[in-house]
Scaffold this motif. Structure first.
Motif, PDB file in Angstrom:
ATOM      1  N   SER A 138      -1.344 -22.026  -6.138  1.00 42.12           N
ATOM      2  CA  SER A 138      -2.767 -21.754  -5.908  1.00 42.12           C
ATOM      3  C   SER A 138      -3.304 -20.776  -6.945  1.00 42.12           C
ATOM      4  CB  SER A 138      -2.992 -21.225  -4.493  1.00 42.12           C
ATOM      5  OG  SER A 138      -2.513 -19.896  -4.339  1.00 42.12           O
ATOM      6  N   CYS A 139      -2.477 -19.804  -7.326  1.00 43.78           N
ATOM      7  CA  CYS A 139      -2.890 -18.843  -8.358  1.00 43.78           C
ATOM      8  C   CYS A 139      -2.973 -19.513  -9.729  1.00 43.78           C
ATOM      9  CB  CYS A 139      -1.909 -17.679  -8.406  1.00 43.78           C
ATOM     10  SG  CYS A 139      -1.902 -16.627  -6.942  1.00 43.78           S
ATOM     11  N   LEU A 140      -2.012 -20.372 -10.026  1.00 42.89           N
ATOM     12  CA  LEU A 140      -2.021 -21.075 -11.310  1.00 42.89           C
ATOM     13  C   LEU A 140      -3.218 -22.018 -11.410  1.00 42.89           C
ATOM     14  CD1 LEU A 140       1.782 -21.866 -11.655  1.00 42.89           C
ATOM     15  CD2 LEU A 140       0.461 -20.272 -13.067  1.00 42.89           C
ATOM     16  N   ARG A 141      -3.545 -22.700 -10.325  1.00 43.81           N
ATOM     17  CA  ARG A 141      -4.705 -23.596 -10.345  1.00 43.81           C
ATOM     18  C   ARG A 141      -5.988 -22.787 -10.543  1.00 43.81           C
ATOM     19  NH1 ARG A 141      -3.148 -28.512  -7.706  1.00 43.81           N
ATOM     20  NH2 ARG A 141      -0.920 -28.731  -8.161  1.00 43.81           N
ATOM     21  N   ALA A 142      -6.045 -21.615  -9.926  1.00 44.56           N
ATOM     22  CA  ALA A 142      -7.226 -20.767 -10.102  1.00 44.56           C
ATOM     23  C   ALA A 142      -7.348 -20.296 -11.555  1.00 44.56           C
ATOM     24  CB  ALA A 142      -7.154 -19.568  -9.155  1.00 44.56           C
ATOM     25  N   LEU A 143      -6.222 -19.941 -12.160  1.00 44.94           N
ATOM     26  CA  LEU A 143      -6.236 -19.557 -13.570  1.00 44.94           C
ATOM     27  C   LEU A 143      -6.734 -20.694 -14.447  1.00 44.94           C
ATOM     28  CD1 LEU A 143      -2.934 -17.527 -14.129  1.00 44.94           C
ATOM     29  CD2 LEU A 143      -5.250 -16.760 -14.669  1.00 44.94           C
ATOM     30  N   ASP A 144      -6.249 -21.895 -14.203  1.00 43.41           N
ATOM     31  CA  ASP A 144      -6.684 -23.051 -14.984  1.00 43.41           C
ATOM     32  C   ASP A 144      -8.186 -23.287 -14.818  1.00 43.41           C
ATOM     33  OD1 ASP A 144      -4.141 -23.501 -15.907  1.00 43.41           O
ATOM     34  OD2 ASP A 144      -3.672 -25.070 -14.440  1.00 43.41           O
ATOM     35  N   ALA A 145      -8.672 -23.120 -13.591  1.00 41.13           N
ATOM     36  CA  ALA A 145     -10.102 -23.319 -13.346  1.00 41.13           C
ATOM     37  C   ALA A 145     -10.933 -22.293 -14.113  1.00 41.13           C
ATOM     38  CB  ALA A 145     -10.392 -23.226 -11.849  1.00 41.13           C
ATOM     39  N   ASP A 147     -10.056 -20.844 -16.884  1.00 39.31           N
ATOM     40  CA  ASP A 147      -9.973 -21.219 -18.295  1.00 39.31           C
ATOM     41  C   ASP A 147     -10.981 -22.316 -18.635  1.00 39.31           C
ATOM     42  OD1 ASP A 147      -7.980 -19.401 -18.836  1.00 39.31           O
ATOM     43  OD2 ASP A 147      -6.338 -20.846 -18.648  1.00 39.31           O
ATOM     44  N   GLN A 148     -11.281 -23.160 -17.641  1.00 41.48           N
ATOM     45  CA  GLN A 148     -12.234 -24.248 -17.846  1.00 41.48           C
ATOM     46  C   GLN A 148     -13.665 -23.843 -17.493  1.00 41.48           C
ATOM     47  OE1 GLN A 148     -10.695 -27.640 -15.691  1.00 41.48           O
ATOM     48  NE2 GLN A 148      -8.641 -27.370 -16.563  1.00 41.48           N
ATOM     49  N   GLY A 149     -13.852 -22.571 -17.153  1.00 41.49           N
ATOM     50  CA  GLY A 149     -15.191 -22.055 -16.880  1.00 41.49           C
ATOM     51  C   GLY A 149     -15.718 -22.351 -15.500  1.00 41.49           C
ATOM     52  N   SER A 150     -14.842 -22.716 -14.564  1.00 41.81           N
ATOM     53  CA  SER A 150     -15.290 -23.048 -13.212  1.00 41.81           C
ATOM     54  C   SER A 150     -14.861 -21.965 -12.230  1.00 41.81           C
ATOM     55  CB  SER A 150     -14.721 -24.411 -12.773  1.00 41.81           C
ATOM     56  OG  SER A 150     -15.145 -24.706 -11.458  1.00 41.81           O
ATOM     57  N   GLU A 151     -15.710 -20.982 -12.041  1.00 42.16           N
ATOM     58  CA  GLU A 151     -15.390 -19.906 -11.113  1.00 42.16           C
ATOM     59  C   GLU A 151     -15.379 -20.406  -9.676  1.00 42.16           C
ATOM     60  OE1 GLU A 151     -17.046 -15.477  -9.882  1.00 42.16           O
ATOM     61  OE2 GLU A 151     -17.296 -16.199 -11.932  1.00 42.16           O
ATOM     62  N   ALA A 152     -16.224 -21.391  -9.368  1.00 40.21           N
ATOM     63  CA  ALA A 152     -16.272 -21.922  -8.009  1.00 40.21           C
ATOM     64  C   ALA A 152     -14.942 -22.587  -7.645  1.00 40.21           C
ATOM     65  CB  ALA A 152     -17.412 -22.927  -7.873  1.00 40.21           C
ATOM     66  N   ASP A 153     -14.377 -23.365  -8.568  1.00 41.56           N
ATOM     67  CA  ASP A 153     -13.085 -23.987  -8.298  1.00 41.56           C
ATOM     68  C   ASP A 153     -11.992 -22.930  -8.182  1.00 41.56           C
ATOM     69  OD1 ASP A 153     -13.995 -26.568  -8.163  1.00 41.56           O
ATOM     70  OD2 ASP A 153     -13.484 -27.068 -10.239  1.00 41.56           O
ATOM     71  N   ALA A 154     -12.078 -21.907  -9.037  1.00 39.57           N
ATOM     72  CA  ALA A 154     -11.078 -20.837  -8.974  1.00 39.57           C
ATOM     73  C   ALA A 154     -11.127 -20.149  -7.626  1.00 39.57           C
ATOM     74  CB  ALA A 154     -11.316 -19.828 -10.094  1.00 39.57           C
ATOM     75  N   GLU A 155     -12.306 -19.865  -7.126  1.00 44.83           N
ATOM     76  CA  GLU A 155     -12.439 -19.222  -5.824  1.00 44.83           C
ATOM     77  C   GLU A 155     -11.889 -20.129  -4.712  1.00 44.83           C
ATOM     78  OE1 GLU A 155     -16.530 -18.203  -5.387  1.00 44.83           O
ATOM     79  OE2 GLU A 155     -16.383 -16.417  -6.671  1.00 44.83           O
ATOM     80  N   ARG A 156     -12.100 -21.428  -4.859  1.00 45.23           N
ATOM     81  CA  ARG A 156     -11.594 -22.361  -3.855  1.00 45.23           C
ATOM     82  C   ARG A 156     -10.067 -22.340  -3.820  1.00 45.23           C
ATOM     83  NH1 ARG A 156     -10.126 -27.774  -4.020  1.00 45.23           N
ATOM     84  NH2 ARG A 156     -10.852 -27.981  -6.176  1.00 45.23           N
ATOM     85  N   TYR A 157      -9.442 -22.316  -4.988  1.00 45.24           N
ATOM     86  CA  TYR A 157      -7.981 -22.283  -5.033  1.00 45.24           C
ATOM     87  C   TYR A 157      -7.429 -20.978  -4.465  1.00 45.24           C
ATOM     88  CZ  TYR A 157      -7.913 -26.510  -7.902  1.00 45.24           C
ATOM     89  OH  TYR A 157      -8.037 -27.794  -8.363  1.00 45.24           O
ATOM     90  N   VAL A 158      -8.090 -19.879  -4.787  1.00 49.05           N
ATOM     91  CA  VAL A 158      -7.655 -18.595  -4.231  1.00 49.05           C
ATOM     92  C   VAL A 158      -7.768 -18.610  -2.714  1.00 49.05           C
ATOM     93  CG1 VAL A 158      -8.194 -16.127  -4.075  1.00 49.05           C
ATOM     94  CG2 VAL A 158      -8.131 -17.244  -6.313  1.00 49.05           C
ATOM     95  N   ARG A 159      -8.856 -19.187  -2.217  1.00 47.05           N
ATOM     96  CA  ARG A 159      -9.053 -19.233  -0.764  1.00 47.05           C
ATOM     97  C   ARG A 159      -8.007 -20.120  -0.099  1.00 47.05           C
ATOM     98  NH1 ARG A 159      -9.402 -16.162   2.557  1.00 47.05           N
ATOM     99  NH2 ARG A 159     -10.851 -15.146   1.110  1.00 47.05           N
ATOM    100  N   LEU A 160      -7.644 -21.224  -0.735  1.00 47.65           N
ATOM    101  CA  LEU A 160      -6.592 -22.075  -0.175  1.00 47.65           C
ATOM    102  C   LEU A 160      -5.281 -21.303  -0.041  1.00 47.65           C
ATOM    103  CD1 LEU A 160      -7.218 -25.449  -2.057  1.00 47.65           C
ATOM    104  CD2 LEU A 160      -7.508 -25.023   0.395  1.00 47.65           C
ATOM    105  N   GLY A 161      -4.942 -20.523  -1.076  1.00 50.96           N
ATOM    106  CA  GLY A 161      -3.728 -19.721  -1.009  1.00 50.96           C
ATOM    107  C   GLY A 161      -3.804 -18.650   0.056  1.00 50.96           C
ATOM    108  N   ALA A 162      -4.961 -17.976   0.134  1.00 45.78           N
ATOM    109  CA  ALA A 162      -5.122 -16.902   1.114  1.00 45.78           C
ATOM    110  C   ALA A 162      -5.095 -17.441   2.539  1.00 45.78           C
ATOM    111  CB  ALA A 162      -6.436 -16.153   0.852  1.00 45.78           C
ATOM    112  N   ASP A 163      -5.735 -18.594   2.752  1.00 40.56           N
ATOM    113  CA  ASP A 163      -5.706 -19.207   4.081  1.00 40.56           C
ATOM    114  C   ASP A 163      -4.284 -19.591   4.468  1.00 40.56           C
ATOM    115  OD1 ASP A 163      -8.427 -18.895   4.262  1.00 40.56           O
ATOM    116  OD2 ASP A 163      -8.906 -21.009   3.889  1.00 40.56           O
TER     117      ASP A 163
END
Length: 214
Positions: A138-145, A147-163
């Motif tokens: 989940s952290c790696l996916r957020a980092l990739d997001a 890098d691609q300029g998508s903060e919304a996707d990064a936040e979604r991945y972080v939330r998936l991990g936190a949940d």
């Protein structure tokens, strides 16, 4: 939102821990890991401090990979009955059986990152190592997001991990890791359990997640 440095350090730490809980290190990997203890990416918690101290004592008494492998197998039941079951369902399910509702919930969570257990339907999905790997991913996916300029996707991945931490890892892993410390025959496995507990604490602090009663 976690910054890239936080995501990178969490991913690095959880990736290492996930690997060692699934498979014990060979001699070369063990030597490399010991050389890098001073660079552990998730210091600053009581668990990390204890874990690093105990892991250094493992080197001081010359524990080798064979000793660690035997202890890992005895603890997690690779070759016989586990001293400490590494599966969430055993610790949380009323019947203390694998492949119960918790296992299926974890399987569904993995799908949110398009992941699945490597031995699907042959070994339970809710192994401590696989659950740690989910957090790392989940952290790696957020980092990739990011890098691609998508903060919304990064936040979604972080939330998936936190949940996932809130609903799963945080509900059972701390107690299980405490049992590993008590039952371990090697300093390495005890140190690994301490270090993992510290990483979970670091993750909870970084994400602000709080667990509810199981």
């Amino acid at each position: 939102m976690l910054d890239p440095t936080q995501l990178d350090t969490l991913a690095a730490g959880f990736t290492v821990l996930a690997r060692f809980h699934q498979e014990p290190p060979d001699e070369d990997t063990l030597a490399t890991f010991r050389q890098m203890l001073d660079e552990w990416p998730l210091p600053g918690t009581e668990g990390a401090t204890q874990g690093l101290q105990v892991l250094r004592s493992s080197e001081a008494v010359a524990e080798d990979a064979a000793a660690v492998r035997a202890d890992h197998a005895g603890l997690y039941g690779t070759l016989a009955v586990a001293r400490v079951a590494p599966y969430e369902s055993v610790h949380r399910g009323q019947e203390r059986l694998v492949f119960d509702a918790h296992t299926l919930q974890v399987r569904d969570a993995y799908r949110t990152l398009s992941l699945q257990a490597p031995k699907l339907n042959r070994e339970p999905d809710d192994h401590i190592g696989l659950e740690l790997e989910f957090v790392a991913q989940s952290c790696l996916r957020a980092l990739d997001a990011l890098d691609q300029g998508s903060e919304a996707d990064a936040e979604r991945y972080v939330r998936l991990g936190a949940d996932f931490y809130r609903d799963h890892l945080g509900q059972w892993a701390p107690e299980m890791l405490g049992r590993v410390v008590d039952e371990a025959h090697t300093a390495f496995m005890a140190g690994l359990a301490h270090l993992t507990a510290g990483a979970l604490e670091s993750y909870a602090q970084a994400t602000g997640v709080q667990t509810e009663d199981a």
